[in-house]
Write a protein that holds these residues in place. Structure first.
Motif, PDB file in Angstrom:
ATOM      1  N   LEU A  17     190.423  29.557  72.025  1.00 33.37           N
ATOM      2  CA  LEU A  17     189.548  28.509  71.493  1.00 33.37           C
ATOM      3  C   LEU A  17     189.111  27.623  72.651  1.00 33.37           C
ATOM      4  O   LEU A  17     189.939  26.994  73.316  1.00 33.37           O
ATOM      5  CB  LEU A  17     190.298  27.678  70.448  1.00 33.37           C
ATOM      6  CG  LEU A  17     190.705  28.400  69.157  1.00 33.37           C
ATOM      7  CD1 LEU A  17     191.631  27.511  68.319  1.00 33.37           C
ATOM      8  CD2 LEU A  17     189.488  28.799  68.345  1.00 33.37           C
ATOM      9  N   LEU A  18     187.803  27.589  72.910  1.00 33.56           N
ATOM     10  CA  LEU A  18     187.287  26.797  74.025  1.00 33.56           C
ATOM     11  C   LEU A  18     187.219  25.311  73.705  1.00 33.56           C
ATOM     12  O   LEU A  18     187.241  24.478  74.606  1.00 33.56           O
ATOM     13  CB  LEU A  18     185.896  27.302  74.421  1.00 33.56           C
ATOM     14  CG  LEU A  18     185.823  28.738  74.937  1.00 33.56           C
ATOM     15  CD1 LEU A  18     184.390  29.093  75.297  1.00 33.56           C
ATOM     16  CD2 LEU A  18     186.726  28.930  76.144  1.00 33.56           C
ATOM     17  N   ASN A  49     185.667  11.953  78.165  1.00 32.58           N
ATOM     18  CA  ASN A  49     186.944  11.316  78.445  1.00 32.58           C
ATOM     19  C   ASN A  49     188.010  11.922  77.537  1.00 32.58           C
ATOM     20  O   ASN A  49     188.062  11.628  76.340  1.00 32.58           O
ATOM     21  CB  ASN A  49     186.835   9.804  78.208  1.00 32.58           C
ATOM     22  CG  ASN A  49     188.062   9.056  78.672  1.00 32.58           C
ATOM     23  OD1 ASN A  49     189.190   9.486  78.445  1.00 32.58           O
ATOM     24  ND2 ASN A  49     187.848   7.911  79.320  1.00 32.58           N
ATOM     25  N   HIS A  50     188.850  12.771  78.095  1.00 36.80           N
ATOM     26  CA  HIS A  50     189.829  13.511  77.301  1.00 36.80           C
ATOM     27  C   HIS A  50     190.808  12.581  76.601  1.00 36.80           C
ATOM     28  O   HIS A  50     191.134  12.785  75.421  1.00 36.80           O
ATOM     29  CB  HIS A  50     190.588  14.501  78.200  1.00 36.80           C
ATOM     30  CG  HIS A  50     189.740  15.636  78.673  1.00 36.80           C
ATOM     31  ND1 HIS A  50     190.006  16.952  78.350  1.00 36.80           N
ATOM     32  CD2 HIS A  50     188.620  15.668  79.427  1.00 36.80           C
ATOM     33  CE1 HIS A  50     189.104  17.731  78.896  1.00 36.80           C
ATOM     34  NE2 HIS A  50     188.242  16.977  79.554  1.00 36.80           N
ATOM     35  N   LEU A  55     193.490  19.134  68.918  1.00 34.30           N
ATOM     36  CA  LEU A  55     194.239  18.263  69.822  1.00 34.30           C
ATOM     37  C   LEU A  55     194.792  19.065  71.003  1.00 34.30           C
ATOM     38  O   LEU A  55     194.816  18.579  72.143  1.00 34.30           O
ATOM     39  CB  LEU A  55     195.375  17.575  69.070  1.00 34.30           C
ATOM     40  CG  LEU A  55     194.962  16.543  68.009  1.00 34.30           C
ATOM     41  CD1 LEU A  55     196.187  16.042  67.244  1.00 34.30           C
ATOM     42  CD2 LEU A  55     194.218  15.379  68.630  1.00 34.30           C
ATOM     43  N   SER A  56     195.201  20.304  70.733  1.00 31.27           N
ATOM     44  CA  SER A  56     195.717  21.164  71.800  1.00 31.27           C
ATOM     45  C   SER A  56     194.627  21.527  72.800  1.00 31.27           C
ATOM     46  O   SER A  56     194.860  21.523  74.013  1.00 31.27           O
ATOM     47  CB  SER A  56     196.321  22.439  71.200  1.00 31.27           C
ATOM     48  OG  SER A  56     196.805  23.298  72.202  1.00 31.27           O
ATOM     49  N   THR A  57     193.421  21.817  72.299  1.00 24.42           N
ATOM     50  CA  THR A  57     192.318  22.164  73.204  1.00 24.42           C
ATOM     51  C   THR A  57     191.884  20.955  74.036  1.00 24.42           C
ATOM     52  O   THR A  57     191.465  21.113  75.182  1.00 24.42           O
ATOM     53  CB  THR A  57     191.101  22.700  72.427  1.00 24.42           C
ATOM     54  OG1 THR A  57     190.648  21.713  71.490  1.00 24.42           O
ATOM     55  CG2 THR A  57     191.438  23.981  71.668  1.00 24.42           C
ATOM     56  N   HIS A  60     194.655  20.735  76.813  1.00 20.57           N
ATOM     57  CA  HIS A  60     194.746  21.848  77.758  1.00 20.57           C
ATOM     58  C   HIS A  60     193.391  22.430  78.162  1.00 20.57           C
ATOM     59  O   HIS A  60     193.346  23.357  78.965  1.00 20.57           O
ATOM     60  CB  HIS A  60     195.617  22.962  77.162  1.00 20.57           C
ATOM     61  CG  HIS A  60     196.986  22.510  76.778  1.00 20.57           C
ATOM     62  ND1 HIS A  60     197.359  22.302  75.469  1.00 20.57           N
ATOM     63  CD2 HIS A  60     198.069  22.189  77.535  1.00 20.57           C
ATOM     64  CE1 HIS A  60     198.619  21.902  75.430  1.00 20.57           C
ATOM     65  NE2 HIS A  60     199.079  21.822  76.666  1.00 20.57           N
ATOM     66  N   GLY A  61     192.305  21.918  77.598  1.00 17.85           N
ATOM     67  CA  GLY A  61     190.984  22.447  77.933  1.00 17.85           C
ATOM     68  C   GLY A  61     190.587  23.602  77.051  1.00 17.85           C
ATOM     69  O   GLY A  61     189.486  23.687  76.553  1.00 17.85           O
ATOM     70  N   ARG A  62     191.501  24.539  76.832  1.00 17.25           N
ATOM     71  CA  ARG A  62     191.297  25.677  75.938  1.00 17.25           C
ATOM     72  C   ARG A  62     192.656  26.176  75.494  1.00 17.25           C
ATOM     73  O   ARG A  62     193.648  25.993  76.188  1.00 17.25           O
ATOM     74  CB  ARG A  62     190.490  26.781  76.621  1.00 17.25           C
ATOM     75  CG  ARG A  62     190.943  27.125  78.024  1.00 17.25           C
ATOM     76  CD  ARG A  62     189.964  28.035  78.724  1.00 17.25           C
ATOM     77  NE  ARG A  62     188.698  27.360  78.959  1.00 17.25           N
ATOM     78  CZ  ARG A  62     187.617  27.978  79.439  1.00 17.25           C
ATOM     79  NH1 ARG A  62     187.672  29.274  79.726  1.00 17.25           N
ATOM     80  NH2 ARG A  62     186.500  27.312  79.641  1.00 17.25           N
TER      81      ARG A  62
END
Length: 319
Positions: A21-22, A30-31, A89-91, A94-96
């Motif tokens: 998942l991207l 802003n992450h 929330l995980s993406t 971690h970005g993906r």
């Protein structure tokens, strides 16, 4: 660093036959702020809907058909947001994010199930308002306990059958080595886009059945409100008109939010498809709408506000 991460993820995908998942990894944002915002919305969704359900359960004056369906809608909203938010929330962190093929299809199944059930519940709630306003003297006789259970159960059964059909069709496709899903959850359009096999039949079934499944409940809502408006306009008492419109206003706002975002995603030309805009709009109906539903019904309904105040006072008095 990102190239190393991509290679690692693709190796893991090949080993597990899963997907990546991207999310929003291709966008600059802003992450930390985005993560915090989604987490707050998710927390508010749980809190507001749990408070609404508790108020309905603990307040005898709210033990009516309208609030019975509203309580079920809150359950659907909690589950609906839970299907997508944890992976989102995980993406963000971690970005993906990796998701197994079984996990992906399971997420897809519950996403369709809960979305379909919510659509049907909204149409049943419109039918309930139609009976309450157009047939007030016979309302309690018609909307008895057994019928409430049948209508509610039918929504869940129909949603399950529809979800099984779509999940089976998507799971039968052959997927290429490129398992990168340009979304934050497993949705039908990106999954079909990753297939190496012919998807003509699957697309025909999915979009034809999908259009019918969304259009029919929407038409039922539309017909119900046409009859409701006609009945309200025929009322001679101004206060009765105002009370009738007030009892429908919250439901109408929820209807507009739900079908407005769904229509933007699934009922537009394929030439206008944009994964970036679809992801942003998907945030509205998978995360924001489930939170707003409880606030709309809670803030605009005097009975619910009174029950909430009573519940909060009881909680503080017990401490």
């Amino acid at each position: 660093m990102m190239d190393i991460l991509d290679l690692f993820l693709m190796e893991k995908v090949n080993l597990t036959s899963g997907f990546v998942l991207l999310g929003f990894s291709d966008l600059h944002y802003n992450h930390a702020a985005f993560f915090f915002t989604i987490l707050v919305i998710y927390t508010l969704t749980w809190t507001s809907n749990i408070l609404l359900i508790s108020s309905i359960q603990l307040s005898p004056q709210l033990h009516t058909p309208m609030y019975f369906f509203l309580g079920n809608l809150s359950v659907v909203d909690i589950c609906f947001s839970t299907v997508t938010v944890p992976k989102l929330l995980s993406t963000i962190l971690h970005g993906r994010t990796l998701i197994s093929i079984h996990g992906c299809f399971l997420q897809f199944f519950f996403f369709i199930l809960l979305g379909s059930t919510e659509s049907l519940l909204l149409s049943v709630m419109a039918f309930d308002r139609y009976l309450a306003i157009c047939y007030p003297l016979r309302y309690t006789l018609i909307m008895h306990g057994k019928l409430l259970l049948i209508l509610n159960g039918s929504c869940w059964v129909a949603g399950s059958l529809r979800s099984l059909l779509h999940t089976y069709n998507v799971s039968q496709l052959t997927y290429c080595e490129d398992r990168l899903i340009p979304h934050f959850f497993c949705d039908v359009t990106p999954l079909i886009g990753l297939s190496c096999s012919s998807t003509a039949l699957e697309e025909l079934i999915i979009y034809t059945e999908g259009s019918i499944s969304i259009t029919i409940p929407f038409l039922l809502v539309l017909i119900s409100y046409v009859l409701i408006v006609r009945a309200i306009l025929n009322m001679n008492n101004t206060s009765s008109r105002s009370k009738a419109f007030s009892s429908c206003s919250s439901h109408l706002i929820v209807i507009c939010l739900f079908y407005g975002t769904i229509g933007f995603i699934y009922f537009r030309p394929s030439s206008d498809y944009s994964s970036q805009y679809d992801r942003i709009v998907s945030l509205a109906y998978t995360i924001i709408t489930p939170m707003l539903n409880a606030f709309i019904y809670g803030l605009r309904n005097q009975d619910v506000k009174w029950a909430l105040k009573k519940l909060i006072m009881q909680c503080f008095s017990n401490k």
